[in-house]
Design an enzyme around this catalytic site. Structure first.
Site, mmCIF file in Angstrom:
data_model
loop_
_atom_site.group_PDB
_atom_site.id
_atom_site.type_symbol
_atom_site.label_atom_id
_atom_site.label_comp_id
_atom_site.label_asym_id
_atom_site.label_seq_id
_atom_site.Cartn_x
_atom_site.Cartn_y
_atom_site.Cartn_z
ATOM 1 N N HIS A 142 33.726 37.582 29.190
ATOM 2 C CA HIS A 142 34.923 38.169 30.023
ATOM 3 C C HIS A 142 35.295 37.059 30.846
ATOM 4 O O HIS A 142 34.746 37.054 31.888
ATOM 5 C CB HIS A 142 34.321 39.584 30.574
ATOM 6 C CG HIS A 142 35.515 40.306 31.318
ATOM 7 N ND1 HIS A 142 35.432 40.767 32.496
ATOM 8 C CD2 HIS A 142 36.850 40.121 30.744
ATOM 9 C CE1 HIS A 142 36.473 41.408 32.784
ATOM 10 N NE2 HIS A 142 37.451 40.873 32.000
ATOM 11 N N GLU A 154 31.771 36.884 33.182
ATOM 12 C CA GLU A 154 30.561 37.563 32.865
ATOM 13 C C GLU A 154 30.107 37.428 31.215
ATOM 14 O O GLU A 154 31.170 37.644 30.357
ATOM 15 C CB GLU A 154 31.262 39.195 33.055
ATOM 16 C CG GLU A 154 31.270 39.536 34.527
ATOM 17 C CD GLU A 154 32.229 40.710 34.899
ATOM 18 O OE1 GLU A 154 31.710 41.315 35.732
ATOM 19 O OE2 GLU A 154 33.092 41.125 34.179
HETATM 20 N N1 CAA Z 1 47.301 29.125 35.870
HETATM 21 C C1 CAA Z 1 46.582 27.895 36.038
HETATM 22 N N2 CAA Z 1 46.543 27.777 37.265
HETATM 23 C C2 CAA Z 1 46.798 28.667 38.191
HETATM 24 C C3 CAA Z 1 47.412 29.762 38.023
HETATM 25 C C4 CAA Z 1 47.575 30.030 36.443
HETATM 26 N N3 CAA Z 1 48.189 31.193 35.873
HETATM 27 N N4 CAA Z 1 47.758 30.523 39.043
HETATM 28 C C5 CAA Z 1 47.512 29.654 39.974
HETATM 29 N N5 CAA Z 1 46.998 28.688 39.664
HETATM 30 C C6 CAA Z 1 46.238 27.397 40.319
HETATM 31 C C7 CAA Z 1 47.513 26.666 41.009
HETATM 32 O O1 CAA Z 1 47.646 25.599 40.210
HETATM 33 C C8 CAA Z 1 46.672 26.296 42.139
HETATM 34 O O2 CAA Z 1 45.822 25.194 41.856
HETATM 35 P P1 CAA Z 1 45.863 23.880 42.845
HETATM 36 O O3 CAA Z 1 45.309 24.502 44.339
HETATM 37 O O4 CAA Z 1 44.832 23.051 42.321
HETATM 38 O O5 CAA Z 1 46.847 23.105 42.950
HETATM 39 C C9 CAA Z 1 45.764 27.468 42.590
HETATM 40 O O6 CAA Z 1 45.770 28.244 41.358
HETATM 41 C C10 CAA Z 1 46.234 28.414 43.721
HETATM 42 O O7 CAA Z 1 47.507 28.834 43.168
HETATM 43 P P2 CAA Z 1 48.992 29.105 44.057
HETATM 44 O O8 CAA Z 1 48.679 28.192 45.279
HETATM 45 O O9 CAA Z 1 50.019 29.054 43.189
HETATM 46 O O10 CAA Z 1 48.676 30.582 44.553
HETATM 47 P P3 CAA Z 1 47.784 31.213 45.391
HETATM 48 O O11 CAA Z 1 47.055 30.393 46.093
HETATM 49 O O12 CAA Z 1 48.412 32.344 45.916
HETATM 50 O O13 CAA Z 1 46.544 31.747 44.233
HETATM 51 C C11 CAA Z 1 45.946 33.125 42.557
HETATM 52 C C12 CAA Z 1 47.067 32.671 43.035
HETATM 53 C C13 CAA Z 1 45.012 31.942 41.896
HETATM 54 C C14 CAA Z 1 46.265 34.173 41.411
HETATM 55 C C15 CAA Z 1 45.127 33.990 43.741
HETATM 56 O O14 CAA Z 1 46.091 34.926 44.364
HETATM 57 C C16 CAA Z 1 43.862 34.736 43.353
HETATM 58 O O15 CAA Z 1 42.881 34.300 42.982
HETATM 59 N N6 CAA Z 1 44.158 36.082 43.287
HETATM 60 C C17 CAA Z 1 43.357 37.102 42.820
HETATM 61 C C18 CAA Z 1 43.174 37.285 41.313
HETATM 62 C C19 CAA Z 1 42.419 38.158 40.768
HETATM 63 O O16 CAA Z 1 41.563 39.035 41.549
HETATM 64 N N7 CAA Z 1 42.004 38.083 39.441
HETATM 65 C C20 CAA Z 1 41.030 38.988 38.978
HETATM 66 C C21 CAA Z 1 41.756 40.100 38.304
HETATM 67 S S1 CAA Z 1 40.971 41.174 37.322
HETATM 68 C C22 CAA Z 1 40.758 40.115 35.820
HETATM 69 O O17 CAA Z 1 41.286 39.294 35.636
HETATM 70 C C23 CAA Z 1 39.822 40.882 34.893
HETATM 71 C C24 CAA Z 1 40.322 41.731 34.073
HETATM 72 O O18 CAA Z 1 39.576 42.093 32.865
HETATM 73 C C25 CAA Z 1 41.703 42.161 33.789
#
Ligand code: CAA
Length: 551
Positions: A142, A154
């Site tokens: 996961h 996970e």
């Molecule tokens: N693909 C690849 N890289 C990405 C990306 C994507 N879709 N989105 C962001 N990034 C990378 C960026 O390139 C950047 O990398 P660098 O620092 O190396 O340049 C880094 O992530 C940070 O991105 P941003 O500066 O654009 O944006 P941010 O700092 O606001 O981060 C985020 C965006 C990574 C989404 C952050 O807000 C975050 O971690 N949010 C929480 C997300 C979360 O909780 N995810 C779990 C959800 S539950 C789940 O997924 C499980 C399920 O079963 C549904």
């Protein structure tokens, strides 16, 4: 001999599948990416190009490296091309019948020593494994969204899987630079089981008009340092996925707090699935775009600042460190402060706004507001407390419309966030006056109704309580739970780290207040929390909590 997984397959190239393919390709692994038709295949390729394109734009990858990475992926609509893969990860939509059908097909297609993994976040891995003739080689793997970014995987161990399969997959996850946490096959596993209850509560608060979507999101970003607010995160994850995860969790737990909030179901039915369709809680520039457009939900009174009363002098009551901190914050912004301990309210008569940061218990608050009402007839009266409803303070006065809450998140006047709490009778002028004072202090004000926990505590503490319950059941360790939440969701600290730092006594107090207002069994304080408090294991303050800290 451990398997080396030099070539892997990914079935389904939606946001998750494309992200998973990228993770493998970034680590030099050849990937066969399968989609059901050429349109979906093109969309998967677009996901990959966009995601790696960002890395190029930020100078993290050269254009050559990007084309090398994308070149490691074979895009195809033929499952037969997976025949030579040592591992196949399925990441299609969350439909059990579809997943079982894919696994039954893969079972006959791949080599005998190949491993089959599902990225399901809500379905039973065991039921998927049972669709094959070889469930011993089926695991859950996961990933979290966005897969290239979130450091957690996970690994889900069913009762049927062979131990060496789990070991080899754990080894692979490490080689991908991610941290594996192994868990049993339960709805939501570790991270989603804790995350989605919290997300569902955020939707309920939104649905009940307790606060705007922007304020709910800002509360958790600024109040807890979360990377995203809950409604923005739901849009990222996909409302259909969230709805499905919650439904499965509810079916298994029968905890009503897991029953998807009706708004979620309605949005899914209306096709508002979040970023992927261009609209969810927010509206986006285009499907799959992260750029929010439109301001269809203006925060209350942002356009009516004229209603705020001018505040030249603030009266402040309280002897504790919070009151001293507030006095310092006001002084630093050149606001005149008359700071008194208790019982000298006459000195406050010329204040435009009086802030009661005194004892946070009902009798003390009532007494204080009765006196303030008499001695400061022209002032706005505000309470910084969180345990006594603001309306109780208001009811002790003859002018409840002038009474409002001004709660510094976690009682910390140095923090960036203030909750401005309006009761059913608080006037817009009183609330606007506090908001404008917050702006002078350089604080971000969020507005909310007068419900236990306001915004931050109402969302944070039930999640912490759920983590304690999970620990109590023995499903996961405190370390695994903390790792899952920090690495899966990029939270600044795991729940047990947070509890030890805020104090188990504080958590118990807030949780009791939440439960008293809404006697849902799921909100009842976890027994372990009460036991730790009784044993004086309060956390850092006593040197021992969920962990040993030393004084
Ligand atoms: N693909 C690849 N890289 C990405 C990306 C994507 N879709 N989105 C962001 N990034 C990378 C960026 O390139 C950047 O990398 P660098 O620092 O190396 O340049 C880094 O992530 C940070 O991105 P941003 O500066 O654009 O944006 P941010 O700092 O606001 O981060 C985020 C965006 C990574 C989404 C952050 O807000 C975050 O971690 N949010 C929480 C997300 C979360 O909780 N995810 C779990 C959800 S539950 C789940 O997924 C499980 C399920 O079963 C549904």
């Amino acid at each position: 001999m451990p398997r080396n997984f030099s070539s892997v397959g990914v079935v389904g190239l939606g946001a998750m599948g494309a992200g998973i393919a990228e993770v493998f390709a970034r680590n030099g692994v050849g990937v066969v990416g399968v989609e059901r038709d050429s349109e979906q295949l093109a969309r998967g390729r677009r996901h990959l190009e966009q995601s790696t394109g960002r890395a190029v734009a930020r100078g993290r990858m050269s254009p050559d490296q990007q084309s090398e990475l994308v070149g490691r992926i074979t895009f195809t609509t033929s499952m037969a091309e997976l025949a030579d893969c040592g591992l196949v990860v399925e990441a299609v939509v969350e439909r059990l019948d579809l997943k079982r059908q894919i696994f039954a097909e893969l079972d006959h297609l791949v080599r005998a020593d190949a491993v089959l993994a599902t990225n399901t976040s809500s379905l039973s891995v065991t039921e998927i494994a049972a669709a094959t003739t070889t469930p011993a080689r089926v695991v859950g793997l996961h990933f979290f969204n966005p897969a290239p970014v979130q450091a957690l995987c996970e690994v889900i161990r069913t009762i049927l899987v062979a131990p060496d399969v789990v070991e080899d997959v754990v080894g692979l996850v490490r080689r991908l630079g991610k941290s594996p946490v192994v868990a049993g096959d339960r709805a939501g596993f570790i991270a989603n089981a804790l995350l989605f209850g919290y997300l569902n509560r955020a939707v309920s608060l939104y649905e009940a008009h307790h606060a705007t979507r922007e304020d709910i999101d800002a509360a958790m970003q600024l109040g807890c340092g979360y990377p995203m607010g809950p409604l923005t995160l739901l849009d990222l994850v996909g409302l259909d996925t969230a709805h499905e995860i919650l439904r499965t969790m509810y079916r298994q737990s029968r905890n009503r707090l897991h029953a998807p909030s009706p708004a979620l179901g309605q949005m899914v039915a209306a096709g508002l699935l979040g970023r992927k369709t261009g609209r969810g809680f927010y509206t986006y520039a285009a499907p799959d775009s992260p750029q929010v457009v439109g301001d269809d939900e203006t925060p209350p009174s942002a356009d009516r600042p004229a209603r705020a009363r001018q505040v030249g002098t603030v009266g402040l009551i309280g002897t504790g460190s919070a009151a001293a901190g507030i006095a310092g914050a006001l002084g630093a912004r050149d606001v005149e402060v008359i700071h008194v301990g208790t019982g000298r309210a006459e000195e406050l008569s010329r204040a435009d706004l009086v802030l009661d940061a005194g004892a946070d218990d009902p009798a003390a608050k009532r007494a204080a507001f009765e006196v303030l009402d008499a001695r400061c007839p022209d002032a706005i009266l505000a309470t910084t407390g969180s345990l006594v409803p603001v309306v109780e303070c208001a009811a002790a006065t003859g002018r409840p419309e002038d009474v409002v809450g001004m709660h510094f998140a976690h009682g910390d006047p140095d923090g960036p966030l203030v909750e401005v709490v309006s009761t059913v009778v608080t006037s817009a002028m009183a609330a606007d006056t506090v908001r404008s004072l917050c702006a002078r202090l350089g604080k971000h004000a969020v507005s909310c109704g007068d419900r236990a926990g306001f915004l931050v505590d109402a969302l944070l503490f039930p999640y912490l309580n759920d983590a304690v319950r999970m620990l109590e059941t023995g499903y996961a360790t405190a370390d695994d739970i903390d790792t899952a939440m920090t690495l899966g969701c990029r939270l600044p600290a795991g729940p047990f780290e947070v509890l030890d730092s805020l104090g188990n006594d504080v958590a118990l107090g807030v949780q009791r207040a939440l439960y008293a207002q809404n006697p849902e069994p799921g909100l009842a304080p976890a027994p372990l929390l009460g036991q730790l408090v009784t044993a004086d294991r309060l956390g850092r303050s006593t040197g021992r909590g969920f962990r040993e800290h030393g004084r």
